[in-house]
Enzyme design. Sequence first.
Site, PDB file in Angstrom:
ATOM      1  N   ARG A 114       0.826  -1.212   0.000  1.00 25.19           N
ATOM      2  CA  ARG A 114       0.000   0.000   0.000  1.00 25.19           C
ATOM      3  C   ARG A 114       0.858   1.259   0.000  1.00 25.19           C
ATOM      4  O   ARG A 114       0.412   2.310  -0.411  1.00 25.19           O
ATOM      5  CB  ARG A 114      -0.860   0.051   1.281  1.00 25.19           C
ATOM      6  N   ARG A 116       9.397   6.125  -3.603  1.00 17.06           N
ATOM      7  CA  ARG A 116       9.626   7.124  -4.662  1.00 17.06           C
ATOM      8  C   ARG A 116      11.048   7.626  -4.653  1.00 17.06           C
ATOM      9  O   ARG A 116      11.615   7.816  -3.588  1.00 17.06           O
ATOM     10  CB  ARG A 116       8.785   8.371  -4.389  1.00 17.06           C
ATOM     11  N   ARG A 124      -8.206  -6.941  13.885  1.00 21.23           N
ATOM     12  CA  ARG A 124      -7.414  -6.160  14.828  1.00 21.23           C
ATOM     13  C   ARG A 124      -8.280  -5.006  15.283  1.00 21.23           C
ATOM     14  O   ARG A 124      -9.046  -4.438  14.478  1.00 21.23           O
ATOM     15  CB  ARG A 124      -6.202  -5.565  14.128  1.00 21.23           C
ATOM     16  N   ARG A 169       0.508   5.730  16.449  1.00 21.90           N
ATOM     17  CA  ARG A 169       0.579   7.082  15.892  1.00 21.90           C
ATOM     18  C   ARG A 169      -0.166   8.076  16.763  1.00 21.90           C
ATOM     19  O   ARG A 169      -1.024   7.688  17.570  1.00 21.90           O
ATOM     20  CB  ARG A 169       0.078   7.128  14.445  1.00 21.90           C
ATOM     21  N   GLU A 213      -3.202   6.254  19.079  1.00 24.08           N
ATOM     22  CA  GLU A 213      -3.826   4.994  18.637  1.00 24.08           C
ATOM     23  C   GLU A 213      -3.052   3.802  19.186  1.00 24.08           C
ATOM     24  O   GLU A 213      -1.881   3.611  18.828  1.00 24.08           O
ATOM     25  CB  GLU A 213      -3.809   4.898  17.107  1.00 24.08           C
ATOM     26  N   TYR A 222      -9.859  -5.134   3.345  1.00 23.57           N
ATOM     27  CA  TYR A 222      -9.176  -3.931   3.823  1.00 23.57           C
ATOM     28  C   TYR A 222      -9.388  -2.808   2.808  1.00 23.57           C
ATOM     29  O   TYR A 222      -8.469  -2.389   2.130  1.00 23.57           O
ATOM     30  CB  TYR A 222      -7.698  -4.309   3.950  1.00 23.57           C
ATOM     31  N   ASP A 255     -10.262   0.948   1.270  1.00 27.55           N
ATOM     32  CA  ASP A 255     -10.285   2.374   1.557  1.00 27.55           C
ATOM     33  C   ASP A 255     -11.674   2.921   1.232  1.00 27.55           C
ATOM     34  O   ASP A 255     -12.485   2.257   0.573  1.00 27.55           O
ATOM     35  CB  ASP A 255      -9.220   3.096   0.719  1.00 27.55           C
TER      36      ASP A 255
HETATM   37  P1  FAD Z   1     -18.213   0.953   8.440  1.00 26.92           P
HETATM   38  O1  FAD Z   1     -17.783   2.369   8.347  1.00 26.92           O
HETATM   39  O2  FAD Z   1     -17.524   0.072   9.417  1.00 26.92           O
HETATM   40  O3  FAD Z   1     -19.780   0.942   8.729  1.00 26.92           O
HETATM   41  C1  FAD Z   1     -20.462  -0.208   9.125  1.00 26.92           C
HETATM   42  C2  FAD Z   1     -21.627   0.251  10.003  1.00 26.92           C
HETATM   43  O4  FAD Z   1     -22.452  -0.886  10.269  1.00 26.92           O
HETATM   44  C3  FAD Z   1     -21.191   0.800  11.347  1.00 26.92           C
HETATM   45  O5  FAD Z   1     -21.804   2.048  11.586  1.00 26.92           O
HETATM   46  C4  FAD Z   1     -21.671  -0.249  12.340  1.00 26.92           C
HETATM   47  O6  FAD Z   1     -22.055   0.297  13.592  1.00 26.92           O
HETATM   48  C5  FAD Z   1     -22.865  -0.835  11.608  1.00 26.92           C
HETATM   49  N1  FAD Z   1     -23.195  -2.195  12.013  1.00 26.92           N
HETATM   50  C6  FAD Z   1     -22.376  -3.281  11.988  1.00 26.92           C
HETATM   51  N2  FAD Z   1     -23.020  -4.357  12.422  1.00 26.92           N
HETATM   52  C7  FAD Z   1     -24.286  -3.971  12.714  1.00 26.92           C
HETATM   53  C8  FAD Z   1     -25.423  -4.645  13.222  1.00 26.92           C
HETATM   54  N3  FAD Z   1     -25.384  -5.952  13.505  1.00 26.92           N
HETATM   55  N4  FAD Z   1     -26.560  -3.935  13.413  1.00 26.92           N
HETATM   56  C9  FAD Z   1     -26.606  -2.605  13.148  1.00 26.92           C
HETATM   57  N5  FAD Z   1     -25.542  -1.934  12.674  1.00 26.92           N
HETATM   58  C10 FAD Z   1     -24.406  -2.597  12.454  1.00 26.92           C
HETATM   59  N6  FAD Z   1     -10.007   4.743   4.316  1.00 26.92           N
HETATM   60  C11 FAD Z   1      -9.477   5.737   3.552  1.00 26.92           C
HETATM   61  O7  FAD Z   1      -9.834   5.856   2.379  1.00 26.92           O
HETATM   62  N7  FAD Z   1      -8.578   6.627   4.076  1.00 26.92           N
HETATM   63  C12 FAD Z   1      -8.162   6.558   5.373  1.00 26.92           C
HETATM   64  O8  FAD Z   1      -7.339   7.379   5.816  1.00 26.92           O
HETATM   65  C13 FAD Z   1      -8.695   5.522   6.193  1.00 26.92           C
HETATM   66  N8  FAD Z   1      -8.314   5.403   7.466  1.00 26.92           N
HETATM   67  C14 FAD Z   1      -8.819   4.407   8.245  1.00 26.92           C
HETATM   68  C15 FAD Z   1      -8.417   4.317   9.569  1.00 26.92           C
HETATM   69  C16 FAD Z   1      -8.926   3.321  10.387  1.00 26.92           C
HETATM   70  C17 FAD Z   1      -8.492   3.229  11.818  1.00 26.92           C
HETATM   71  C18 FAD Z   1      -9.870   2.385   9.853  1.00 26.92           C
HETATM   72  C19 FAD Z   1     -10.415   1.276  10.715  1.00 26.92           C
HETATM   73  C20 FAD Z   1     -10.280   2.477   8.539  1.00 26.92           C
HETATM   74  C21 FAD Z   1      -9.764   3.484   7.715  1.00 26.92           C
HETATM   75  N9  FAD Z   1     -10.178   3.627   6.396  1.00 26.92           N
HETATM   76  C22 FAD Z   1      -9.634   4.620   5.627  1.00 26.92           C
HETATM   77  C23 FAD Z   1     -11.191   2.724   5.802  1.00 26.92           C
HETATM   78  C24 FAD Z   1     -12.630   3.285   5.919  1.00 26.92           C
HETATM   79  O9  FAD Z   1     -12.966   3.458   7.277  1.00 26.92           O
HETATM   80  C25 FAD Z   1     -13.594   2.299   5.279  1.00 26.92           C
HETATM   81  O10 FAD Z   1     -13.241   1.991   3.952  1.00 26.92           O
HETATM   82  C26 FAD Z   1     -15.052   2.742   5.265  1.00 26.92           C
HETATM   83  O11 FAD Z   1     -15.385   3.620   6.278  1.00 26.92           O
HETATM   84  C27 FAD Z   1     -15.900   1.505   5.349  1.00 26.92           C
HETATM   85  O12 FAD Z   1     -17.273   1.807   5.239  1.00 26.92           O
HETATM   86  P2  FAD Z   1     -18.315   0.632   5.505  1.00 26.92           P
HETATM   87  O13 FAD Z   1     -19.651   1.237   5.311  1.00 26.92           O
HETATM   88  O14 FAD Z   1     -17.964  -0.566   4.729  1.00 26.92           O
HETATM   89  O15 FAD Z   1     -18.079   0.200   7.044  1.00 26.92           O
HETATM   90  N1  UDP Z   2       3.483   0.790   7.920  1.00 28.90           N
HETATM   91  C1  UDP Z   2       4.732   0.787   8.474  1.00 28.90           C
HETATM   92  N2  UDP Z   2       5.262   1.948   8.959  1.00 28.90           N
HETATM   93  C2  UDP Z   2       4.584   3.111   8.916  1.00 28.90           C
HETATM   94  C3  UDP Z   2       3.294   3.125   8.333  1.00 28.90           C
HETATM   95  C4  UDP Z   2       2.774   1.946   7.847  1.00 28.90           C
HETATM   96  O1  UDP Z   2       5.357  -0.251   8.546  1.00 28.90           O
HETATM   97  O2  UDP Z   2       5.109   4.140   9.397  1.00 28.90           O
HETATM   98  C5  UDP Z   2       2.938  -0.488   7.410  1.00 28.90           C
HETATM   99  C6  UDP Z   2       2.068  -1.204   8.445  1.00 28.90           C
HETATM  100  O3  UDP Z   2       2.247  -2.600   8.281  1.00 28.90           O
HETATM  101  C7  UDP Z   2       0.666  -0.811   8.046  1.00 28.90           C
HETATM  102  C8  UDP Z   2       0.798  -0.788   6.525  1.00 28.90           C
HETATM  103  O4  UDP Z   2       2.121  -0.265   6.291  1.00 28.90           O
HETATM  104  O5  UDP Z   2      -0.289  -1.729   8.493  1.00 28.90           O
HETATM  105  C9  UDP Z   2      -0.223   0.065   5.809  1.00 28.90           C
HETATM  106  O6  UDP Z   2      -0.113   1.384   6.281  1.00 28.90           O
HETATM  107  P1  UDP Z   2      -1.281   2.437   6.125  1.00 28.90           P
HETATM  108  O7  UDP Z   2      -0.785   3.763   6.567  1.00 28.90           O
HETATM  109  O8  UDP Z   2      -1.852   2.311   4.769  1.00 28.90           O
HETATM  110  O9  UDP Z   2      -2.305   1.874   7.202  1.00 28.90           O
HETATM  111  P2  UDP Z   2      -3.772   2.329   7.638  1.00 28.90           P
HETATM  112  O10 UDP Z   2      -3.946   3.771   7.263  1.00 28.90           O
HETATM  113  O11 UDP Z   2      -4.681   1.425   6.917  1.00 28.90           O
HETATM  114  O12 UDP Z   2      -3.763   2.111   9.107  1.00 28.90           O
END
Ligand code: FAD
Ligand code: UDP
Length: 372
Positions: free
Chosen positions: A176, A180, A253, A284, A304, A352, A354
Site C-alpha cells: 500500500r 519514490r 485487529r 501514531r 492509537e 481492507y 479504503d
Molecule cells: P463501516 O464504516 O464500518 O460501517 C459499518 C456500520 O455498520 C457501522 O456504523 C456499524 O455500527 C454498523 N453495524 C455493523 N453491524 C451492525 C449490526 N449488527 N446492526 C446494526 N448496525 C451494524 N479509508 C481511507 O480511504 N482513508 C483513510 O485514511 C482511512 N483510514 C482508516 C483508519 C482506520 C483506523 C480504519 C479502521 C479504517 C480506515 N479507512 C480509511 C477505511 C474506511 O474506514 C472504510 O473503507 C469505510 O469507512 C468503510 O465503510 P463501511 O460502510 O464498509 O463500514
Molecule cells: N506501515 C509501516 N510503517 C509506517 C506506516 C505503515 O510499517 O510508518 C505499514 C504497516 O504494516 C501498516 C501498513 O504499512 O499496516 C499500511 O499502512 P497504512 O498507513 O496504509 O495503514 P492504515 O492507514 O490502513 O492504518
Amino acid sequence: MEHKQEKYDFLIVGSGLFGAVFAHKATALGKSCLVVDKRSHVGGNVFCRNIQGIQVHNYGAHIFHTSDKEVWDFVNQFVPFNRYTNSPLAKYGEELYNLPFNMNTFHQLWGIKTPEEARKKIAEQRGKYANINPQNLEEQALQLVGHDIYKKLIKGYTEKQWGCKATELPSFIIRRLPLRFTYDNNYFNDKYQGIPEGGYNILINRLLENSDIILNTDFLQQREELMEKAETILYTGMLDAYFNYQYGNLEFRSLRFETQLLDIDNFQGNAVVNYTDAETPFTRIIEHKHFDYGTQPKTVITKEYPQPWDQTKEAYYPVNNDKNEQLAAKYKFLANQEPNVIFGGRLADYKYYDMDEVIRLALDKADAILKQ
Ligand code: FAD
Ligand code: UDP
C-alpha cells in the site's frame, strides 16, 4: 428520524459509507430505505465529533484519496473537499523521518542526495532479498526497501499494529505504501485527495437525508422483526456474525483511541506522526486540527493503541491471512445463497478497503440492483 412506514423497499444494516451511498442511490430513484445502526450515530468509521470547533475523527484518521474521477465527483457534489495532502512523519526513538519512503527519507537516513545514490544504496540494502519471491510482509519489505528502512520504519510499527511477527503477515499490506525517488512526501499516489470541509458528517447526512434511520439497534438482536420491514436487506455488518459464527470467528485487529484536549495551539505541527519503534505502545498520534488548517486556540490529539479484537471491541482491520481467507470464503458461499440479502462493505466483504473503494462498490451494487 424514526421509521414511519410499515414496509420499505430496503432495510440497510449499517450507516457507514457503503450503506449511506446505497441509500442515497436508492432514495434518488424513489425507493424507500430504512437504515439501522447499532451505534448512537450514523457514518460508521468516518464519523467525526466536534470538540471546541475541531473535527475529531472518532475512529481513526480518515484521509480521502482516489484516482476514480466518478467517485471524486460523486462525493464533491455533497461537500467541498479541502487541499489536505497527507505527509506523515515517522519517529524512531529521537530520529524523525519523512514518509512515505522518498528522497527526503533516504537523505535523512543515509545523507545521500541524488536518486542514483539512493537506488544504489537500496540495491545494497536489499541484499539477498532482491531476487526472491516474497512470501510474507517481512520479505516483501526487505525486497522493496532493504534492511535499514525495514528496521527503523516498518518492523516495529507493523508488529505493534498487527500483534504478530511481520513474517506471519501477507505481503500486500506493505505494498500500500509508495516508494519514490523524488522529494515528494505525499503519502498517496492518487490523483485526488482531501478532507471534507466541515467534516465527514456533512457527507453522510446528505447521503442519508431521504432515508429513515433507527440508531442504537443491533440488527442481529432483532433480526426477525427487522427483516419483516423490507423486501430486500443490505447488510454491511460482520460476515461471520450474520451466520452466528457457525464456522468460527474471522479475526480482526482492534484499536483503542486515547483522545486529549490540550491547552496549547499546536502539539506536533503535523496531522499524523507515526511511532515506528517497538517500545512506544501506540502506533501514531493524530492532531486533528491540521487536517483542515485549524486556527483554534486549543488542540485535540489522539493516540492509537492497537489491541487484539474480541466481540466486545470494534472490528477495525481484517487480518487477511490464508486461514482467515479460507474461512471468509466459506461464509461468502453462504452469503451468495441468502435470499433477498445483499452483502457489502469492509465488514461484510472482510476486506481492507479504503473509502473510495467502498463508495465505488456501493455505486456499482446500487446500479446493478436498482436497474433490475
Ligand atoms: P463501516 O464504516 O464500518 O460501517 C459499518 C456500520 O455498520 C457501522 O456504523 C456499524 O455500527 C454498523 N453495524 C455493523 N453491524 C451492525 C449490526 N449488527 N446492526 C446494526 N448496525 C451494524 N479509508 C481511507 O480511504 N482513508 C483513510 O485514511 C482511512 N483510514 C482508516 C483508519 C482506520 C483506523 C480504519 C479502521 C479504517 C480506515 N479507512 C480509511 C477505511 C474506511 O474506514 C472504510 O473503507 C469505510 O469507512 C468503510 O465503510 P463501511 O460502510 O464498509 O463500514
Ligand atoms: N506501515 C509501516 N510503517 C509506517 C506506516 C505503515 O510499517 O510508518 C505499514 C504497516 O504494516 C501498516 C501498513 O504499512 O499496516 C499500511 O499502512 P497504512 O498507513 O496504509 O495503514 P492504515 O492507514 O490502513 O492504518
